[in-house]
Design an enzyme around this catalytic site. Sequence first.
Site, PDB file in Angstrom:
ATOM      1  N   LYS A 114     -12.296  55.115   2.650  1.00 47.55           N
ATOM      2  CA  LYS A 114     -11.217  55.663   3.206  1.00 47.55           C
ATOM      3  C   LYS A 114     -10.576  54.935   4.364  1.00 47.55           C
ATOM      4  O   LYS A 114      -9.435  54.778   4.399  1.00 47.55           O
ATOM      5  CB  LYS A 114     -11.818  57.046   4.161  1.00 47.55           C
ATOM      6  CG  LYS A 114     -10.832  58.010   4.620  1.00 47.55           C
ATOM      7  CD  LYS A 114     -11.272  59.462   4.887  1.00 47.55           C
ATOM      8  CE  LYS A 114     -12.750  59.201   5.620  1.00 47.55           C
ATOM      9  NZ  LYS A 114     -12.748  58.416   6.835  1.00 47.55           N
ATOM     10  N   THR A 160     -10.532  51.614   4.176  1.00 45.51           N
ATOM     11  CA  THR A 160     -10.036  50.546   3.319  1.00 45.51           C
ATOM     12  C   THR A 160      -8.732  51.132   2.825  1.00 45.51           C
ATOM     13  O   THR A 160      -7.672  50.439   2.683  1.00 45.51           O
ATOM     14  CB  THR A 160     -11.213  50.011   2.180  1.00 45.51           C
ATOM     15  OG1 THR A 160     -12.128  49.623   2.894  1.00 45.51           O
ATOM     16  CG2 THR A 160     -10.499  49.018   1.313  1.00 45.51           C
ATOM     17  N   ARG A 162     -10.115  54.417  14.152  1.00 45.27           N
ATOM     18  CA  ARG A 162     -11.144  54.400  15.211  1.00 45.27           C
ATOM     19  C   ARG A 162     -11.791  53.102  15.340  1.00 45.27           C
ATOM     20  O   ARG A 162     -11.730  52.451  14.599  1.00 45.27           O
ATOM     21  CB  ARG A 162     -12.141  55.396  14.752  1.00 45.27           C
ATOM     22  CG  ARG A 162     -11.523  56.939  14.870  1.00 45.27           C
ATOM     23  CD  ARG A 162     -12.606  57.895  14.250  1.00 45.27           C
ATOM     24  NE  ARG A 162     -12.682  57.407  12.689  1.00 45.27           N
ATOM     25  CZ  ARG A 162     -13.862  57.943  12.121  1.00 45.27           C
ATOM     26  NH1 ARG A 162     -14.775  58.695  12.549  1.00 45.27           N
ATOM     27  NH2 ARG A 162     -14.009  57.726  10.596  1.00 45.27           N
ATOM     28  N   LYS A 170     -24.457  52.431   6.833  1.00 40.80           N
ATOM     29  CA  LYS A 170     -23.052  52.287   6.118  1.00 40.80           C
ATOM     30  C   LYS A 170     -22.557  50.829   6.217  1.00 40.80           C
ATOM     31  O   LYS A 170     -21.633  50.432   5.699  1.00 40.80           O
ATOM     32  CB  LYS A 170     -22.094  53.449   6.972  1.00 40.80           C
ATOM     33  CG  LYS A 170     -22.263  54.800   6.217  1.00 40.80           C
ATOM     34  CD  LYS A 170     -21.349  55.566   6.743  1.00 40.80           C
ATOM     35  CE  LYS A 170     -19.957  55.244   6.150  1.00 40.80           C
ATOM     36  NZ  LYS A 170     -18.609  55.996   6.674  1.00 40.80           N
ATOM     37  N   ALA A 179     -17.253  62.013  12.740  1.00 46.10           N
ATOM     38  CA  ALA A 179     -16.742  63.350  12.593  1.00 46.10           C
ATOM     39  C   ALA A 179     -17.932  64.465  12.090  1.00 46.10           C
ATOM     40  O   ALA A 179     -17.501  65.477  11.780  1.00 46.10           O
ATOM     41  CB  ALA A 179     -15.888  63.149  11.330  1.00 46.10           C
ATOM     42  N   PHE A 225     -15.297  60.950   7.705  1.00 48.64           N
ATOM     43  CA  PHE A 225     -16.036  61.731   6.586  1.00 48.64           C
ATOM     44  C   PHE A 225     -15.047  62.546   5.644  1.00 48.64           C
ATOM     45  O   PHE A 225     -13.881  62.151   5.473  1.00 48.64           O
ATOM     46  CB  PHE A 225     -17.098  62.497   7.156  1.00 48.64           C
ATOM     47  CG  PHE A 225     -18.210  61.763   7.642  1.00 48.64           C
ATOM     48  CD1 PHE A 225     -18.890  60.607   6.840  1.00 48.64           C
ATOM     49  CD2 PHE A 225     -18.806  61.578   9.265  1.00 48.64           C
ATOM     50  CE1 PHE A 225     -19.882  59.623   7.486  1.00 48.64           C
ATOM     51  CE2 PHE A 225     -19.626  61.050   9.570  1.00 48.64           C
ATOM     52  CZ  PHE A 225     -20.272  59.874   8.805  1.00 48.64           C
ATOM     53  N   PHE A 230     -13.039  51.216  -8.406  1.00 52.36           N
ATOM     54  CA  PHE A 230     -14.320  50.547  -8.574  1.00 52.36           C
ATOM     55  C   PHE A 230     -14.140  49.785  -9.836  1.00 52.36           C
ATOM     56  O   PHE A 230     -13.665  50.408 -10.966  1.00 52.36           O
ATOM     57  CB  PHE A 230     -15.461  51.170  -8.226  1.00 52.36           C
ATOM     58  CG  PHE A 230     -15.957  51.401  -6.733  1.00 52.36           C
ATOM     59  CD1 PHE A 230     -16.860  50.846  -6.207  1.00 52.36           C
ATOM     60  CD2 PHE A 230     -15.129  52.469  -6.263  1.00 52.36           C
ATOM     61  CE1 PHE A 230     -17.008  51.145  -4.926  1.00 52.36           C
ATOM     62  CE2 PHE A 230     -15.202  52.844  -4.850  1.00 52.36           C
ATOM     63  CZ  PHE A 230     -16.283  52.203  -4.248  1.00 52.36           C
ATOM     64  N   TRP A 282      -9.021  47.386  -2.370  1.00 55.32           N
ATOM     65  CA  TRP A 282      -9.994  46.536  -2.166  1.00 55.32           C
ATOM     66  C   TRP A 282      -9.623  45.374  -2.888  1.00 55.32           C
ATOM     67  O   TRP A 282     -10.111  43.913  -2.323  1.00 55.32           O
ATOM     68  CB  TRP A 282     -11.466  47.189  -2.555  1.00 55.32           C
ATOM     69  CG  TRP A 282     -12.569  46.395  -2.123  1.00 55.32           C
ATOM     70  CD1 TRP A 282     -13.263  46.734  -0.936  1.00 55.32           C
ATOM     71  CD2 TRP A 282     -13.100  45.498  -2.666  1.00 55.32           C
ATOM     72  NE1 TRP A 282     -14.306  45.652  -0.738  1.00 55.32           N
ATOM     73  CE2 TRP A 282     -14.084  44.984  -1.863  1.00 55.32           C
ATOM     74  CE3 TRP A 282     -12.878  44.564  -3.812  1.00 55.32           C
ATOM     75  CZ2 TRP A 282     -15.061  43.723  -2.294  1.00 55.32           C
ATOM     76  CZ3 TRP A 282     -13.678  43.373  -3.938  1.00 55.32           C
ATOM     77  CH2 TRP A 282     -14.790  43.168  -3.406  1.00 55.32           C
TER      78      TRP A 282
END
Length: 556
Positions: free
Chosen positions: A71, A73, A94, A105, A273, A301, A381, A409
Site C-alpha cells: 500500500k 509502495t 506515516r 513486516k 491502524a 492496513f 507481482f 515496485w
Amino acid sequence: MKTDIQIADECNMLKITEIAKRAGIAPAFIEPYGFYKAKINDAIFEALKFKKNGKLVLVTAINPTPAGEGKTTTTIGLAQGLNRLGKNAIVALREPSLGPCMGLKGGAAGGGYSQVVPMEDINLHFTGDIHAITTANNLLASMIDNHIHQGNACNIDYRKITWKRSLDLNDRALRDVIVGLGGQINGYPREDGFQISVASEVMAILCLAENLMDLKKMVGNIIVGYTYDDEPVTARDIGADGAMTVLLKDAIKPNLVQTLENTPALIHGGPFANIAHGCNSIKATKLALKLGDIAVTEAGFGADLGAEKFFDIKCRKAGLKPDAVVLVATIRSLKHNGGVQKADWGKENIEALEKGFANLEKHVENLKKYGVPIIVTLNSFVTDTDAEVEFVRSRCKELDVEFALSKVWEKGGEGGIELAQKVIDTLENKKSDFKLLYEDSLPIEDKIKKIATEIYGAGEVTFLPKARKDMERIEKMGYSNLPVCIAKTQYSLSDNPKALGRPEGFEVTVKSIKLMAGAGFVVALLGDILTMPGLPAHPAANDIDIDENGVITGLF
C-alpha cells in the site's frame, strides 16, 4: 534481483533544499536535518493560508496477508506517476515504527522503485519524532508515580491508573509488569505495563493536533487515572502538560524528504491502524494540500481499519473531504482470503480468486457508503498470470469501479501511469459526495455496533462486563459524543484473524473501552488485540547488519 536497500542506495538524491524548492517551500520555512531531511516550521501555514487546496486522494487496501500488500509502495508510485503526467503531486505518509521494522513486516518506506529516501534513516531513527513521543509518554508515567510518592495531592487511586509506559519495539515481556519494587525509596509496588509507542495517546495527539498550542491543550486533557472518589485526573492536574509539549515542540513539525524520483514527500506521525487511528498527521496532510495539485496519502492496513478511521476520525476532526480513494489489492491477498496457503500463492488458481474476491467486494461496498469515487488497483507481482489479472479486471467492471494495474515496485512512476491516469480522470469527471458513517450524537454503543455491522459485516456485538462499565463511566463523564477507534485484528473483517474472505453474521466481542480524552476519541478493544506486539520466530532484526564501511544490509 536487487533488494530495496540496494535500489535506495543507488538513487540520485537531491539536496533537501532543492526538494523544498520543487515543492514551493521557501528557504525560511525549512529546518534541515543534514543534507536530505528537513522539518517544516509552522510559519509556512500562515504564508499559504490564502492558497487554494489541491485534491485529496486516499490509498487504502483490502485485508492483507501478514507480509502486507504494498500500500505504501503504491502510494509513492502513484505520486511519481502523477508527476510524470504533469501534475504537481505531493505524497504524505506515516513514519515507520521500529517494532515492525525489527519484527515481521519490515520497514515502511515503500519498496522497489517506489520508495522514499533516505530509506535507512526513515526506517530507523529519522528525525527523532517517535523517540520524542516515547519520552513524553514516559515523562508523564514517571510524574504520575512521583506525584503519588510525594504526597498524592490529587488523591490518585494507584489501582485506577490507566496510563501505561511505552517503547517503540515489540517486547511481549513488558505487556504486564510490576513497578516500584525495592522498598519505599523506589515508590510503591503496583501493576503497570508497556504499549508500543505508536499506540500511545501522545502519538494520536501529535497526528490530530492543528498546532503547538492545540497539542498542549490536548496533552493536558489526557486522563491518567482516577481518584479514590472515581474522579478523573489529567496530565494537566499533575503539571505534566507543559514539559510534555516542550519535548514535542520539534516533533510536531512535518518532515520533508523525497521519493526515488525526487517527488517531495511529507512523512509525519505513525499510529498503527489496528490499535490506533492509523493516519499521518493532519498538519502534513493539510500542508500537502496547499503545496500540491494533488495530495496522495495512505491509511494503515485494510479499509475496514485505516480508511474507516481516516474518514470517521481524521476527516471529522480536520474537516477534510477526500476526492477519491484507491483500493489496493494483490493476487496473493485475494488467494490468501480465498483460503490458499502461502506456499501456493504463486500458482494460478482462479477458483481461489473467485472465493477471495468477496473480500475486495465487501471493501468496495463499504467505501461506497462514504460517497467517495473508488479506483481499484492491482499491485503486480511476477507470479501473477494474465488470466488472474484479467479475472480481477472483469470482476471490478461488474462492480462498476475503475480498475488499474500497478507495476510501481518494478518500474516506479512509469509503472504507475495507468493508475495515475485513472485517478486524474476520476478527479476531473467524478464528484465526491463525502459523508461520515455516523453522527457525533450517536451513543458509543450504537457507534460501535454501526461500524461492526455495516463495515465488518457482524451479526451481533457482545459487550463484556468491563466494556459496559467502561462505557457507562465515559458517558457519565460527558464524552459520549466522541468518535470510536476500534482496535482489532487487521487480517480479517471480523475480530477473528482466521476468518478470511467475507465472513457474515458473526459475533464480535468488545472486551474493554478506553477513553482517550486528549486525542478526542474512545478506543474499543475487540477480540484478542494487543497494544504491545511480540517478535516472530525469526525477527527481521536477525538479518540486519552493518559493515566496517557503515553499509547497512537486511533492511527491507
